[in-house]
Design a protein around this motif. Sequence first.
Motif, PDB file in Angstrom:
ATOM      1  N   UNK A  43      29.729  42.967  35.490  1.00 34.87           N
ATOM      2  CA  UNK A  43      31.055  43.116  34.894  1.00 34.87           C
ATOM      3  C   UNK A  43      31.971  41.980  35.322  1.00 34.87           C
ATOM      4  N   UNK A  44      31.869  41.567  36.591  1.00 39.11           N
ATOM      5  CA  UNK A  44      32.685  40.452  37.081  1.00 39.11           C
ATOM      6  C   UNK A  44      32.367  39.166  36.334  1.00 39.11           C
ATOM      7  N   UNK A  45      31.086  38.914  36.110  1.00 42.77           N
ATOM      8  CA  UNK A  45      30.685  37.681  35.418  1.00 42.77           C
ATOM      9  C   UNK A  45      31.100  37.683  33.955  1.00 42.77           C
ATOM     10  N   UNK A  46      31.357  38.876  33.401  1.00 40.77           N
ATOM     11  CA  UNK A  46      31.800  38.960  32.009  1.00 40.77           C
ATOM     12  C   UNK A  46      33.281  38.631  31.843  1.00 40.77           C
ATOM     13  N   UNK A  47      34.036  38.561  32.956  1.00 42.51           N
ATOM     14  CA  UNK A  47      35.461  38.228  32.894  1.00 42.51           C
ATOM     15  C   UNK A  47      35.609  36.727  32.664  1.00 42.51           C
ATOM     16  N   UNK A  48      36.361  36.299  31.643  1.00 45.89           N
ATOM     17  CA  UNK A  48      36.549  34.860  31.400  1.00 45.89           C
ATOM     18  C   UNK A  48      37.155  34.169  32.623  1.00 45.89           C
ATOM     19  N   UNK A  49      36.667  32.972  32.917  1.00 41.46           N
ATOM     20  CA  UNK A  49      37.127  32.251  34.103  1.00 41.46           C
ATOM     21  C   UNK A  49      38.636  32.026  34.082  1.00 41.46           C
ATOM     22  N   UNK A  50      39.183  31.750  32.907  1.00 45.40           N
ATOM     23  CA  UNK A  50      40.608  31.479  32.806  1.00 45.40           C
ATOM     24  C   UNK A  50      41.479  32.673  33.131  1.00 45.40           C
ATOM     25  N   UNK A  51      40.893  33.851  33.111  1.00 46.66           N
ATOM     26  CA  UNK A  51      41.650  35.071  33.381  1.00 46.66           C
ATOM     27  C   UNK A  51      41.697  35.394  34.875  1.00 46.66           C
ATOM     28  N   UNK A  57      45.041  35.211  37.074  1.00 47.83           N
ATOM     29  CA  UNK A  57      46.011  36.277  36.805  1.00 47.83           C
ATOM     30  C   UNK A  57      45.508  37.611  37.345  1.00 47.83           C
ATOM     31  N   UNK A  58      44.185  37.837  37.281  1.00 43.00           N
ATOM     32  CA  UNK A  58      43.617  39.053  37.860  1.00 43.00           C
ATOM     33  C   UNK A  58      43.891  39.095  39.360  1.00 43.00           C
ATOM     34  N   UNK A  59      43.600  37.987  40.040  1.00 44.12           N
ATOM     35  CA  UNK A  59      43.814  37.928  41.483  1.00 44.12           C
ATOM     36  C   UNK A  59      45.285  38.109  41.830  1.00 44.12           C
ATOM     37  N   UNK A  60      46.166  37.454  41.067  1.00 46.68           N
ATOM     38  CA  UNK A  60      47.595  37.571  41.333  1.00 46.68           C
ATOM     39  C   UNK A  60      48.104  38.981  41.144  1.00 46.68           C
ATOM     40  N   UNK A  61      47.629  39.650  40.101  1.00 47.70           N
ATOM     41  CA  UNK A  61      48.063  41.026  39.839  1.00 47.70           C
ATOM     42  C   UNK A  61      47.583  41.969  40.941  1.00 47.70           C
ATOM     43  N   UNK A  62      46.356  41.777  41.413  1.00 45.90           N
ATOM     44  CA  UNK A  62      45.816  42.620  42.477  1.00 45.90           C
ATOM     45  C   UNK A  62      46.621  42.442  43.764  1.00 45.90           C
ATOM     46  N   UNK A  63      46.919  41.200  44.109  1.00 39.40           N
ATOM     47  CA  UNK A  63      47.697  40.936  45.322  1.00 39.40           C
ATOM     48  C   UNK A  63      49.096  41.541  45.201  1.00 39.40           C
ATOM     49  N   UNK A 110      43.537  39.919  22.349  1.00 44.26           N
ATOM     50  CA  UNK A 110      43.106  38.625  22.883  1.00 44.26           C
ATOM     51  C   UNK A 110      44.297  37.676  23.025  1.00 44.26           C
ATOM     52  N   UNK A 111      44.361  36.994  24.138  1.00 47.71           N
ATOM     53  CA  UNK A 111      45.470  36.083  24.396  1.00 47.71           C
ATOM     54  C   UNK A 111      46.548  36.685  25.270  1.00 47.71           C
ATOM     55  N   UNK A 112      46.600  38.016  25.343  1.00 44.83           N
ATOM     56  CA  UNK A 112      47.531  38.695  26.241  1.00 44.83           C
ATOM     57  C   UNK A 112      46.779  39.174  27.480  1.00 44.83           C
ATOM     58  N   UNK A 113      47.518  39.363  28.563  1.00 40.68           N
ATOM     59  CA  UNK A 113      46.874  39.780  29.800  1.00 40.68           C
ATOM     60  C   UNK A 113      46.767  41.298  29.863  1.00 40.68           C
ATOM     61  N   UNK A 114      45.589  41.760  30.176  1.00 39.17           N
ATOM     62  CA  UNK A 114      45.339  43.182  30.372  1.00 39.17           C
ATOM     63  C   UNK A 114      44.002  43.352  31.046  1.00 39.17           C
ATOM     64  N   UNK A 115      43.723  44.560  31.499  1.00 40.77           N
ATOM     65  CA  UNK A 115      42.447  44.804  32.150  1.00 40.77           C
ATOM     66  C   UNK A 115      41.293  44.502  31.208  1.00 40.77           C
ATOM     67  N   UNK A 116      41.439  44.884  29.939  1.00 44.35           N
ATOM     68  CA  UNK A 116      40.420  44.581  28.927  1.00 44.35           C
ATOM     69  C   UNK A 116      41.100  43.928  27.734  1.00 44.35           C
ATOM     70  N   UNK A 117      40.722  42.696  27.480  1.00 45.44           N
ATOM     71  CA  UNK A 117      41.310  41.963  26.352  1.00 45.44           C
ATOM     72  C   UNK A 117      40.241  41.232  25.556  1.00 45.44           C
ATOM     73  N   UNK A 118      38.994  41.718  25.620  1.00 41.59           N
ATOM     74  CA  UNK A 118      37.938  41.125  24.814  1.00 41.59           C
ATOM     75  C   UNK A 118      38.238  41.372  23.337  1.00 41.59           C
TER      76      UNK A 118
END
Length: 297
Positions: free
Chosen positions: A138-146, A149-155, A175-183
Amino acid sequence: MRRDITFLSGAERCAAWLYTSEAAPSATCIVMAHGFGGTRHYGLDAYASAFQAAGHDVLLFDYRHFGESEGNPRGLLKVSLQHADWRAAIAHARSLGYRQIVLWGSSFAGGHVLHIAAEYDDLAGVIAQVPHISALATSLAVPLGKLPRVAGAIVADALLSLFGKRHMIKAFAPPGEFGAMSTPGAYDALVAMLPGSEWRDYFDEHNRVTALSLLETLRYSPGKRAAEITCPVLLQAGRRDRTTPFEPARRAAARMPDCEFRAHDCDHFDVYLGECFAAVVAEQLDFLHRRIPESTQ
């Protein structure tokens, strides 16, 4: 024949629907819950109604902190709490007199039912569709560019939680907006699952999770317990799944002592709508008919 009920999990109550047949009482209860960031309103009534029409009773619930269930903060996903909710739901179904319990889960809940099934030796069966199997996959399925923002939101959520506050993010975003799932297709599929346009406000209100919920998904690998599951399992996976990848599901199925694996040429959210939905439901009903002997109470 669908009733609103509640049951206790820990110190809080989970909201649920209990579906019962108009015919003879069923000895089997299919226990169901929603996936990551959803509620029971998102497409799951269609599955439960199909099972009910085939003569099976169903208990479909919202986890604590989601939907109509109790629990604050809202949108808090903790794997340990959701596991406790599954155990409480099973116990409640048994308290109602059901002798045979089948677990049904999709996506993140598909992982939960596999993990929970490994704890029991007296379940009648498990249905897991497009299940979350592996934290790494699941981690590898997350786009690198995201990832930044994932790390920043968690912190941010971790820091705010120290002061009794939370950093919330969208569970599903276009797609293009930030969310937990944006595929692609995820947000549109969730909106399409709503019972009607009047439910859009409900979706907007409930479409949020605490950012630390993302960390829960990135360290949770329920597929590790595959070999411990003793009851019959139907596992359905999408070859084009961009959310919970296909190969981990196939490998997990191969480790289960009694698993029927079905591959579908679909993406993750296709199983809730249209032709793919019809195909997976037909397989599930066939599995229940063949593998779960039905008798009246």
